[in-house]
Design a protein around this motif. Structure first.
Motif, PDB file in Angstrom:
ATOM      1  N   TYR A  18       0.686  -1.475  -0.154  1.00  0.00           N
ATOM      2  CA  TYR A  18       0.654  -0.249   0.155  1.00  0.00           C
ATOM      3  C   TYR A  18       1.253   1.040   0.608  1.00  0.00           C
ATOM      4  O   TYR A  18       0.239   2.333  -1.013  1.00  0.00           O
ATOM      5  N   CYS A  78      -2.977   2.750  -9.084  1.00  0.00           N
ATOM      6  CA  CYS A  78      -4.378   2.885  -8.246  1.00  0.00           C
ATOM      7  C   CYS A  78      -5.136   1.803  -8.712  1.00  0.00           C
ATOM      8  O   CYS A  78      -5.655   0.937  -7.847  1.00  0.00           O
ATOM      9  N   LEU A  79      -5.369   0.640  -9.573  1.00  0.00           N
ATOM     10  CA  LEU A  79      -5.919  -0.961  -9.989  1.00  0.00           C
ATOM     11  C   LEU A  79      -5.153  -1.593  -8.638  1.00  0.00           C
ATOM     12  O   LEU A  79      -5.141  -2.523  -8.485  1.00  0.00           O
ATOM     13  N   ASN A  80      -3.246  -1.136  -8.863  1.00  0.00           N
ATOM     14  CA  ASN A  80      -3.009  -2.285  -7.466  1.00  0.00           C
ATOM     15  C   ASN A  80      -3.056  -2.179  -6.923  1.00  0.00           C
ATOM     16  O   ASN A  80      -3.335  -3.271  -6.093  1.00  0.00           O
ATOM     17  N   ARG A  92      -6.759  -4.853  -1.579  1.00  0.00           N
ATOM     18  CA  ARG A  92      -7.019  -5.098  -0.852  1.00  0.00           C
ATOM     19  C   ARG A  92      -8.311  -5.881  -1.982  1.00  0.00           C
ATOM     20  O   ARG A  92      -8.522  -7.240  -1.099  1.00  0.00           O
ATOM     21  N   LEU A  93      -8.527  -6.755  -3.487  1.00  0.00           N
ATOM     22  CA  LEU A  93      -8.880  -7.850  -3.624  1.00  0.00           C
ATOM     23  C   LEU A  93      -8.067  -9.034  -3.077  1.00  0.00           C
ATOM     24  O   LEU A  93      -9.323  -9.922  -2.844  1.00  0.00           O
ATOM     25  N   LEU A 136      -6.581  -1.197  -5.785  1.00  0.00           N
ATOM     26  CA  LEU A 136      -7.774  -2.098  -5.846  1.00  0.00           C
ATOM     27  C   LEU A 136      -7.240  -3.747  -5.569  1.00  0.00           C
ATOM     28  O   LEU A 136      -7.919  -4.195  -5.029  1.00  0.00           O
TER      29      LEU A 136
END
Length: 232
Positions: A138, A200-202, A207-208, A204
């Motif tokens: 993060y 930003c996709l990373n 979190r996934l 997510l």
């Protein structure tokens, strides 16, 4: 999330981070950050050019972080000339701001590389709950997002607030004055925005993979402890 799925998600994050490194590095080396049209105002006023006649006095300026090309026309045709920001234009550009953009691009490459390495380490290694572990991902991705935002904001400020295209067009021009008619950010500038979206996709993806946001677990633990204290 099962271990195999975590490996797939973290591996995908590593591939995306490596792609981000390549995108930033390639963008830094090109001259396709800004594309501007400049009018030879002095020549147009001398002949009172209007409408389509102005096309004979329209030139172009394209540039990036280190070099560019300008085509000047004042009614007699023109030819393209290349230029470099260092050392040619140091005196006519906001050097400190320009160097800051290059610096944050370098930092962005560094932290995108760290993201790539740590994604792969978390996918195939044995991470522990420190900055080496999933929570650290993060941090590295958020820093990369911040750096890409700073690059976009600082470069846009340099171009728009300091009229960079006009400064370049009028460099070493004694008798002619050039004015910017149109100006747009080109493909390399938007590659940095794409890198921002990648990180930003990373986040997510992390979190996934089932990793909670930093401090979220601590807050939930504190809330549970507080409720238990009230019972007694």
């Amino acid at each position: 999330m099962p271990s195999r799925q975590k490996k797939v998600v973290f591996s995908l994050g590593g591939v995306l981070s490596f792609a981000a490194v390549l995108l930033v590095a390639s963008a830094m080396g090109t001259r396709w950050w800004v594309n501007a049209s400049v009018l030879c105002q002095t020549g147009a006023q001398l002949v009172n050019a209007t409408g389509s006649e102005l096309d004979k006095f329209m030139g172009t300026v394209t540039y990036g972080l280190f070099h560019g090309q300008r085509l000047k026309q004042c009614g007699l045709g023109g030819r393209p000339r290349s230029f470099s920001f260092f050392p040619d234009l140091v005196d006519v550009i906001p050097a400190s701001l320009h160097v800051s953009v290059i610096f944050f691009c370098a930092v962005l490459i560094l932290f995108s590389s760290i993201c790539c390495a740590f994604f792969m380490y978390n996918a195939f290694g044995n991470p522990y709950e420190t900055l080496h572990g999933p929570l650290g991902l993060y941090l590295w991705n958020m820093i990369s997002c911040l750096c890409s935002c700073l690059v976009l904001i600082l470069y846009a400020a340099e171009v728009k607030l300091h009229r960079l295209s006009e400064s370049i067009a009028n460099y070493k021009e004694g008798s002619f004055v050039y004015k910017t008619r149109s100006e747009k950010f080109d493909r390399s500038f938007w590659l940095i925005f794409l890198v921002f979206l990648v990180h930003c996709l990373n986040i997510l993806l992390i979190r996934l993979a089932g990793v909670q946001f930093p401090f979220q677990g601590a807050k939930e633990s504190d809330a549970t402890t507080g409720a238990a204290d009230l019972m007694y």
